[in-house]
Write an enzyme that holds these catalytic residues in place. Sequence first.
Site, mmCIF file in Angstrom:
data_model
loop_
_atom_site.group_PDB
_atom_site.id
_atom_site.type_symbol
_atom_site.label_atom_id
_atom_site.label_comp_id
_atom_site.label_asym_id
_atom_site.label_seq_id
_atom_site.Cartn_x
_atom_site.Cartn_y
_atom_site.Cartn_z
ATOM 1 N N THR A 43 0.862 -1.320 -0.127
ATOM 2 C CA THR A 43 -0.191 -0.048 -0.306
ATOM 3 C C THR A 43 0.795 1.169 -0.013
ATOM 4 O O THR A 43 0.308 2.404 -0.214
ATOM 5 C CB THR A 43 -0.810 0.098 1.112
ATOM 6 O OG1 THR A 43 -0.171 -0.410 2.506
ATOM 7 C CG2 THR A 43 -1.902 -1.160 0.933
ATOM 8 N N HIS A 48 6.591 0.081 7.296
ATOM 9 C CA HIS A 48 6.322 0.849 8.591
ATOM 10 C C HIS A 48 6.466 0.140 9.956
ATOM 11 O O HIS A 48 6.492 -1.417 9.745
ATOM 12 C CB HIS A 48 5.216 1.955 8.674
ATOM 13 C CG HIS A 48 3.963 1.191 8.509
ATOM 14 N ND1 HIS A 48 3.302 0.222 9.542
ATOM 15 C CD2 HIS A 48 2.733 1.061 7.474
ATOM 16 C CE1 HIS A 48 2.235 -0.434 9.018
ATOM 17 N NE2 HIS A 48 1.854 0.288 7.691
ATOM 18 N N HIS A 51 4.543 -3.430 10.340
ATOM 19 C CA HIS A 51 4.817 -4.477 9.529
ATOM 20 C C HIS A 51 5.950 -5.241 10.310
ATOM 21 O O HIS A 51 6.146 -6.508 10.154
ATOM 22 C CB HIS A 51 5.594 -4.022 8.113
ATOM 23 C CG HIS A 51 4.414 -3.551 7.127
ATOM 24 N ND1 HIS A 51 4.431 -2.130 6.874
ATOM 25 C CD2 HIS A 51 3.490 -4.287 6.710
ATOM 26 C CE1 HIS A 51 3.475 -2.173 6.036
ATOM 27 N NE2 HIS A 51 2.918 -3.065 5.734
ATOM 28 N N LYS A 85 -10.688 -3.239 8.413
ATOM 29 C CA LYS A 85 -10.863 -1.821 7.845
ATOM 30 C C LYS A 85 -12.307 -1.624 7.726
ATOM 31 O O LYS A 85 -13.031 -2.480 7.416
ATOM 32 C CB LYS A 85 -10.361 -1.925 6.051
ATOM 33 C CG LYS A 85 -8.973 -2.272 6.008
ATOM 34 C CD LYS A 85 -7.940 -1.135 6.725
ATOM 35 C CE LYS A 85 -6.740 -1.558 6.114
ATOM 36 N NZ LYS A 85 -6.067 -2.665 6.975
ATOM 37 N N ARG A 89 -10.663 0.380 0.485
ATOM 38 C CA ARG A 89 -9.766 1.397 0.295
ATOM 39 C C ARG A 89 -9.491 1.868 -1.352
ATOM 40 O O ARG A 89 -10.167 1.366 -1.997
ATOM 41 C CB ARG A 89 -8.199 0.505 0.081
ATOM 42 C CG ARG A 89 -7.761 -0.088 1.473
ATOM 43 C CD ARG A 89 -6.686 -1.302 1.403
ATOM 44 N NE ARG A 89 -6.110 -1.462 2.617
ATOM 45 C CZ ARG A 89 -5.302 -2.178 2.868
ATOM 46 N NH1 ARG A 89 -4.704 -3.158 1.772
ATOM 47 N NH2 ARG A 89 -4.557 -2.804 3.909
ATOM 48 N N GLN A 177 -6.030 -14.663 -1.633
ATOM 49 C CA GLN A 177 -4.973 -14.956 -0.696
ATOM 50 C C GLN A 177 -5.097 -16.490 -0.463
ATOM 51 O O GLN A 177 -3.984 -16.935 -0.174
ATOM 52 C CB GLN A 177 -5.104 -14.276 0.634
ATOM 53 C CG GLN A 177 -4.054 -14.516 1.602
ATOM 54 C CD GLN A 177 -4.290 -13.553 2.727
ATOM 55 O OE1 GLN A 177 -4.541 -12.261 2.542
ATOM 56 N NE2 GLN A 177 -3.799 -13.940 3.800
ATOM 57 N N ASP A 198 -5.767 -10.417 12.765
ATOM 58 C CA ASP A 198 -6.633 -9.963 11.909
ATOM 59 C C ASP A 198 -6.643 -10.772 10.736
ATOM 60 O O ASP A 198 -7.750 -10.661 9.560
ATOM 61 C CB ASP A 198 -6.587 -8.606 11.524
ATOM 62 C CG ASP A 198 -5.317 -8.072 10.931
ATOM 63 O OD1 ASP A 198 -4.157 -8.734 11.000
ATOM 64 O OD2 ASP A 198 -5.250 -7.062 10.271
ATOM 65 N N LYS A 233 -3.362 1.314 18.128
ATOM 66 C CA LYS A 233 -2.303 0.707 17.297
ATOM 67 C C LYS A 233 -1.030 1.477 17.332
ATOM 68 O O LYS A 233 -0.875 2.883 17.364
ATOM 69 C CB LYS A 233 -2.432 0.668 15.562
ATOM 70 C CG LYS A 233 -3.630 -0.242 15.187
ATOM 71 C CD LYS A 233 -3.630 -0.234 13.706
ATOM 72 C CE LYS A 233 -4.532 -1.450 13.245
ATOM 73 N NZ LYS A 233 -4.721 -1.346 11.686
ATOM 74 N N LYS A 236 2.286 4.954 15.076
ATOM 75 C CA LYS A 236 1.911 6.028 14.652
ATOM 76 C C LYS A 236 2.027 7.416 15.572
ATOM 77 O O LYS A 236 2.094 7.262 16.973
ATOM 78 C CB LYS A 236 0.171 6.047 14.443
ATOM 79 C CG LYS A 236 -0.056 5.229 13.256
ATOM 80 C CD LYS A 236 -1.556 4.987 12.921
ATOM 81 C CE LYS A 236 -1.778 4.304 11.894
ATOM 82 N NZ LYS A 236 -1.529 4.653 10.346
ATOM 83 N N THR A 237 2.308 8.427 14.897
ATOM 84 C CA THR A 237 2.434 9.515 15.885
ATOM 85 C C THR A 237 1.479 10.652 15.272
ATOM 86 O O THR A 237 0.791 10.549 14.157
ATOM 87 C CB THR A 237 3.755 10.250 15.877
ATOM 88 O OG1 THR A 237 3.940 10.843 14.539
ATOM 89 C CG2 THR A 237 4.895 9.111 16.294
#
Length: 430
Positions: A43, A48, A51, A85, A89, A177, A198, A233, A236-237
């Site tokens: 994506t 990040h 992962h 989600k 997307r 998948q 998930d 999660k 993230k900031t």
Amino acid sequence: MTKTNLIEDLRWRGLIHQTTDEAELGKLLQSGPQTIYIGFDPTASSLHVGHLMQVMMLRRFQRAGHRPIALVGGATGMIGDPSGKSEERNLLSPQQLQSNVNGVGQQMKQFLDFDGSGGAKLLNNFDWMQGYSYLEFLRDVGKNFPVGAMMGKESVRSRLDSEAGLSYTEFSYMLLQAYDFVYLCREHECRIQAGGSDQWGNITAGIDLGRRMLGKQLFGLTAPLLTTSDGRKMGKTEKGAIWLDPDRTSPYEFYQYWINVDDADVMRCIAYLTEIEREEYDSLAEQTTSDPGRRAGQKRLAQWMTELVHGTDGIASAERATRILFGGEIEKATDAQLGQIFADVPSNEADRNLLTQDGWWIVEALQTSGLVSSSSEARRAIKEGSAYLNNRRLSDMNHRLTEKDLASETVMVLRRGKKKYALLRFSSGS
């Protein structure tokens, strides 16, 4: 680590959330080297922090003597996984998708050994899906998928109940998948798929498809999601995701993220993400409990993670930047580094010509920086020893600033007291 204690290692780290048959999986892993895969949706052109749980899972299996497959979803990425989600997307263009595939694939080589006959494999499911016609796929794969079973998957059910709903495109993701698992089993003797919790529905769908199409027993393993103690999660900031690409998240920012992890989360992060052994882990846990002010766990976590992702140069740069932030002398820095370290510090522009010939009086510079409101206040700060230039205490109130006083190409760092900073940025005059 050896293959005989891999499951034990994963369990004490808290990395086993679900398995399809842990006893049989353990026997399989002890019978000889096995192949395991984890899929990564491209994506973005960089991985990040989110992962890292799965990247490290593959790395743990490889260290235990097994072969990992990092599967980049060039085909599945065209659709998007509905798992976890709340809405569909935006679909990426083929060009952007390929750029992302290339970027993610290159990053994987930092963490896994792809050399030699027993090395990891980097695969793209677009390679086997691009020539598969819709009719052939329905005949080969679709007929082996009971719709009732698909509707029972949590990832599907939660989306069907949501306001956004679920498109047929995303509904089909599970088939793609699942077929990846069948293909990898048939072509690469891969019998284990891992992923985040998930992904359980997608993984079990692949296991069921493998039984129907190949008559083989496949195995699934999921790890918990990387979240804080209050369920948010990690990775993230306020500025966004913490990327593994140094051009998106600098080694300093990456280091700062980990050193500021909450006490309630730090030991879990160490267990989940590092290869620190049990003895050192227990020692850090004891120090974190008995003397949390030392932040021993956070310092070790930040050091280990930054060196893993950014290498020895990256950790050296990050630690040096951290020392600067806490008053260490500033020399041979770059504008970019100082911009990252002092991102929230006020700055003012000044004419670079002021630094030529006789130079610029430090008292005037302190006023321009905003750290003092008058020349008398500036003199007093220097006399008291509370004024600093590039984190060196000023003692001469007659000092004239020249280009030799620049901390980087265009920046000087002024400070008053322990924590009150200001930057002066020098640009060429007209």
